[in-house]
Design a protein around this motif. Structure first.
Motif, PDB file in Angstrom:
ATOM      1  N   ASP A 192      18.170  24.438  23.578  1.00 37.41           N
ATOM      2  CA  ASP A 192      19.216  25.313  24.124  1.00 37.41           C
ATOM      3  C   ASP A 192      20.439  25.280  23.205  1.00 37.41           C
ATOM      4  O   ASP A 192      20.412  24.669  22.136  1.00 37.41           O
ATOM      5  CB  ASP A 192      19.522  24.933  25.585  1.00 37.41           C
ATOM      6  N   CYS A 193      21.524  25.931  23.619  1.00 38.10           N
ATOM      7  CA  CYS A 193      22.690  26.054  22.738  1.00 38.10           C
ATOM      8  C   CYS A 193      23.444  24.737  22.581  1.00 38.10           C
ATOM      9  O   CYS A 193      24.403  24.665  21.808  1.00 38.10           O
ATOM     10  CB  CYS A 193      23.609  27.166  23.232  1.00 38.10           C
ATOM     11  N   PHE A 194      23.020  23.681  23.312  1.00 38.15           N
ATOM     12  CA  PHE A 194      23.565  22.333  23.089  1.00 38.15           C
ATOM     13  C   PHE A 194      22.567  21.480  22.307  1.00 38.15           C
ATOM     14  O   PHE A 194      22.695  20.260  22.260  1.00 38.15           O
ATOM     15  CB  PHE A 194      23.884  21.658  24.432  1.00 38.15           C
ATOM     16  N   PHE A 195      21.542  22.116  21.760  1.00 36.11           N
ATOM     17  CA  PHE A 195      20.493  21.464  20.942  1.00 36.11           C
ATOM     18  C   PHE A 195      19.618  20.521  21.768  1.00 36.11           C
ATOM     19  O   PHE A 195      19.069  19.558  21.249  1.00 36.11           O
ATOM     20  CB  PHE A 195      21.095  20.730  19.723  1.00 36.11           C
ATOM     21  N   ARG A 196      19.517  20.775  23.080  1.00 36.09           N
ATOM     22  CA  ARG A 196      18.661  19.952  23.947  1.00 36.09           C
ATOM     23  C   ARG A 196      17.317  20.645  24.139  1.00 36.09           C
ATOM     24  O   ARG A 196      17.288  21.868  24.395  1.00 36.09           O
ATOM     25  CB  ARG A 196      19.313  19.758  25.328  1.00 36.09           C
ATOM     26  N   ALA A 197      16.217  19.886  24.080  1.00 37.90           N
ATOM     27  CA  ALA A 197      14.877  20.461  24.232  1.00 37.90           C
ATOM     28  C   ALA A 197      14.561  20.622  25.709  1.00 37.90           C
ATOM     29  O   ALA A 197      13.676  19.963  26.269  1.00 37.90           O
ATOM     30  CB  ALA A 197      13.851  19.573  23.533  1.00 37.90           C
ATOM     31  N   GLN A 198      15.294  21.476  26.367  1.00 38.45           N
ATOM     32  CA  GLN A 198      15.102  21.686  27.799  1.00 38.45           C
ATOM     33  C   GLN A 198      15.541  23.094  28.193  1.00 38.45           C
ATOM     34  O   GLN A 198      16.299  23.752  27.487  1.00 38.45           O
ATOM     35  CB  GLN A 198      15.896  20.654  28.603  1.00 38.45           C
ATOM     36  N   PHE A 199      15.029  23.523  29.348  1.00 35.58           N
ATOM     37  CA  PHE A 199      15.435  24.813  29.896  1.00 35.58           C
ATOM     38  C   PHE A 199      16.004  24.588  31.298  1.00 35.58           C
ATOM     39  O   PHE A 199      15.368  23.939  32.114  1.00 35.58           O
ATOM     40  CB  PHE A 199      14.255  25.784  29.964  1.00 35.58           C
ATOM     41  N   GLU A 200      17.194  25.120  31.531  1.00 37.11           N
ATOM     42  CA  GLU A 200      17.836  24.970  32.839  1.00 37.11           C
ATOM     43  C   GLU A 200      17.742  26.276  33.614  1.00 37.11           C
ATOM     44  O   GLU A 200      18.063  27.342  33.083  1.00 37.11           O
ATOM     45  CB  GLU A 200      19.316  24.595  32.672  1.00 37.11           C
ATOM     46  N   GLN A 201      17.283  26.152  34.848  1.00 39.31           N
ATOM     47  CA  GLN A 201      17.169  27.328  35.708  1.00 39.31           C
ATOM     48  C   GLN A 201      17.906  27.009  37.011  1.00 39.31           C
ATOM     49  O   GLN A 201      17.740  25.919  37.563  1.00 39.31           O
ATOM     50  CB  GLN A 201      15.676  27.565  35.985  1.00 39.31           C
TER      51      GLN A 201
ATOM     52  N   THR B  35      13.844  25.756  17.129  1.00 43.28           N
ATOM     53  CA  THR B  35      14.328  27.110  17.394  1.00 43.28           C
ATOM     54  C   THR B  35      15.353  27.050  18.514  1.00 43.28           C
ATOM     55  O   THR B  35      15.060  26.503  19.588  1.00 43.28           O
ATOM     56  CB  THR B  35      13.146  28.013  17.783  1.00 43.28           C
ATOM     57  N   MET B  36      16.539  27.569  18.250  1.00 49.07           N
ATOM     58  CA  MET B  36      17.573  27.569  19.285  1.00 49.07           C
ATOM     59  C   MET B  36      17.533  28.894  20.048  1.00 49.07           C
ATOM     60  O   MET B  36      17.505  29.969  19.449  1.00 49.07           O
ATOM     61  CB  MET B  36      18.965  27.367  18.685  1.00 49.07           C
TER      62      MET B  36
ATOM     63  N   GLY C 128      18.082  19.930  13.218  1.00 48.59           N
ATOM     64  CA  GLY C 128      16.729  20.427  12.946  1.00 48.59           C
ATOM     65  C   GLY C 128      16.518  21.888  13.279  1.00 48.59           C
ATOM     66  O   GLY C 128      15.411  22.409  13.125  1.00 48.59           O
ATOM     67  N   VAL C 129      17.580  22.594  13.730  1.00 43.15           N
ATOM     68  CA  VAL C 129      17.425  24.016  14.060  1.00 43.15           C
ATOM     69  C   VAL C 129      17.269  24.833  12.771  1.00 43.15           C
ATOM     70  O   VAL C 129      18.062  24.692  11.837  1.00 43.15           O
ATOM     71  CB  VAL C 129      18.637  24.525  14.882  1.00 43.15           C
ATOM     72  N   ARG C 130      16.250  25.697  12.738  1.00 43.81           N
ATOM     73  CA  ARG C 130      16.021  26.543  11.567  1.00 43.81           C
ATOM     74  C   ARG C 130      16.103  28.029  11.900  1.00 43.81           C
ATOM     75  O   ARG C 130      16.158  28.868  11.000  1.00 43.81           O
ATOM     76  CB  ARG C 130      14.650  26.229  10.941  1.00 43.81           C
ATOM     77  N   ASN C 131      16.084  28.349  13.194  1.00 45.15           N
ATOM     78  CA  ASN C 131      16.277  29.760  13.549  1.00 45.15           C
ATOM     79  C   ASN C 131      16.808  29.888  14.970  1.00 45.15           C
ATOM     80  O   ASN C 131      16.783  28.927  15.760  1.00 45.15           O
ATOM     81  CB  ASN C 131      14.986  30.578  13.338  1.00 45.15           C
ATOM     82  N   ILE C 132      17.340  31.094  15.260  1.00 50.05           N
ATOM     83  CA  ILE C 132      17.983  31.354  16.556  1.00 50.05           C
ATOM     84  C   ILE C 132      17.396  32.636  17.135  1.00 50.05           C
ATOM     85  O   ILE C 132      17.321  33.665  16.451  1.00 50.05           O
ATOM     86  CB  ILE C 132      19.520  31.531  16.401  1.00 50.05           C
TER      87      ILE C 132
END
Ligand code: R2B
Ligand code: URA
Length: 309
Positions: A159-168, A206-207, A242-246
């Motif tokens: 996510d936009c905080f570089f965390r490997a999670q999805f918040e719903q 991927t962000m 480690g982000v390489r694309n958005i």
């Protein structure tokens, strides 16, 4: 019925079924997949979709139609590519094309649009009793420190905080789901790219953001509340994690597929290097060729899996 008992038995012999995680579905007499204009009473979903093994999703309806035509040629299937029909033509929300064991579907832009599509797609695969399905997102993205045209196979969707999670948000509370993708599939895709040797391919994070402009640190939106230095500092931080694309769909795509036991991969081409600018300035023809790259990679993967090469 005997047939449905038989099908249940047959399904129990295979482990890789698509799992819907919703007890309420069992109590429903009919399930209408509203945004596909399909339903369990109006359509024979096992007959229409039971043989699906590969699902490719991407933002644009035209691109997913081109992909369907391309994969039809690549698999050397009988029939004319002009006869490939939009299964969802009764609605203009999404487009869907079936070519042999491959389903090609558009999902629009952003998390809400793709998540609606994925709810209905996963239910469709469940109702059709599909098993051993791999789902690919083939898309476009902004590159972070990469030459335009580079293909990124996603390691972690963050996510936009570089965390490997999805918040719903569910019933006013935040639910967090993990965005794990299938490493085996990703590594095979990298292997495919080295076999093809047509374009640069890397693996990276991927962000996923909820906006194309300010949300991706662009300076060229209708609103901008930060400086060029702020932008570059954020992109540098992203790069260092480690982000390489958005792009705008990967976290919910990874989270929903993982929660439902479906192997999934994200393959996006970069249209520009965000350290060099924000506007997409390449010519139409160059952009069209870039967008074919993830399609070529996934087609190669599918052909290998079908034993065609
Ligand atoms: C990539 O491209 C779109 C925005 O231009 C969005 O859907 C995404 O993820
Ligand atoms: N898609 C995005 O979301 N961002 C880009 O910069 C390019 C395509």
């Amino acid at each position: 019925t005997d047939q449905s008992d038989y099908n249940k038995h047959e399904d129990s012999l295979t482990n890789n079924l698509v799992h819907v995680k919703n007890p309420h579905l069992d109590t429903m007499e009919e399930d209408i997949l509203y945004h596909f204009n399909l339903g369990t009473k109006t359509h024979n979903l096992p007959e229409m979709f039971g043989d699906i093994k590969f699902v490719c999703v991407g933002g644009s309806a035209n691109r997913m139609k081109s992909f369907a035509q391309f994969i039809h040629q690549e698999l050397a299937l009988p029939g004319n590519i002009d006869d490939i029909r939009d299964i969802c033509e009764g609605t203009d929300r999404y487009s869907m094309y079936k070519v042999g064991p491959v389903l090609s579907i558009s999902h629009g832009m952003g998390v809400p649009s793709i998540s609606i599509m994925l709810h209905e797609l996963i239910k469709l695969l469940h109702h059709a009793r599909c098993h051993d399905v791999i789902v690919f997102r083939i898309g476009t993205s902004g590159g972070v420190g990469l030459a335009p045209g580079t293909v990124v196979v996603t390691d972690k969707a963050v996510d936009c905080f570089f965390r490997a999670q999805f918040e719903q948000v569910v019933l006013g509370k935040v639910i967090t789901r993990s965005t794990v993708l299938d490493m085996g599939v990703s590594e095979e895709l990298l292997q495919c790219s080295s076999e093809l040797n047509n374009f640069p391919t890397v693996i990276g994070n991927t962000m996923c953001t909820h906006d194309f402009y300010e949300g991706q640190g662009r300076l060229d939106g209708a609103l901008c509340s930060f400086s060029t230095e702020d932008k570059l500092e954020y992109l540098r931080k992203a790069y260092d994690t480690g982000v390489r694309n958005i792009e705008m769909e990967s976290t919910v795509f990874a989270a929903m597929c993982y929660a439902c036991g479906i192997k999934a991969a994200v393959i996006c081409v970069t249209l520009l290097n965000r350290f060099d600018g924000d506007q997409i300035t390449s010519s139409h023809d160059v952009l069209v060729e870039y967008q074919q790259r993830p399609q070529v990679l996934v087609a190669h993967f599918i052909k290998k899996h079908l034993g065609l090469i």
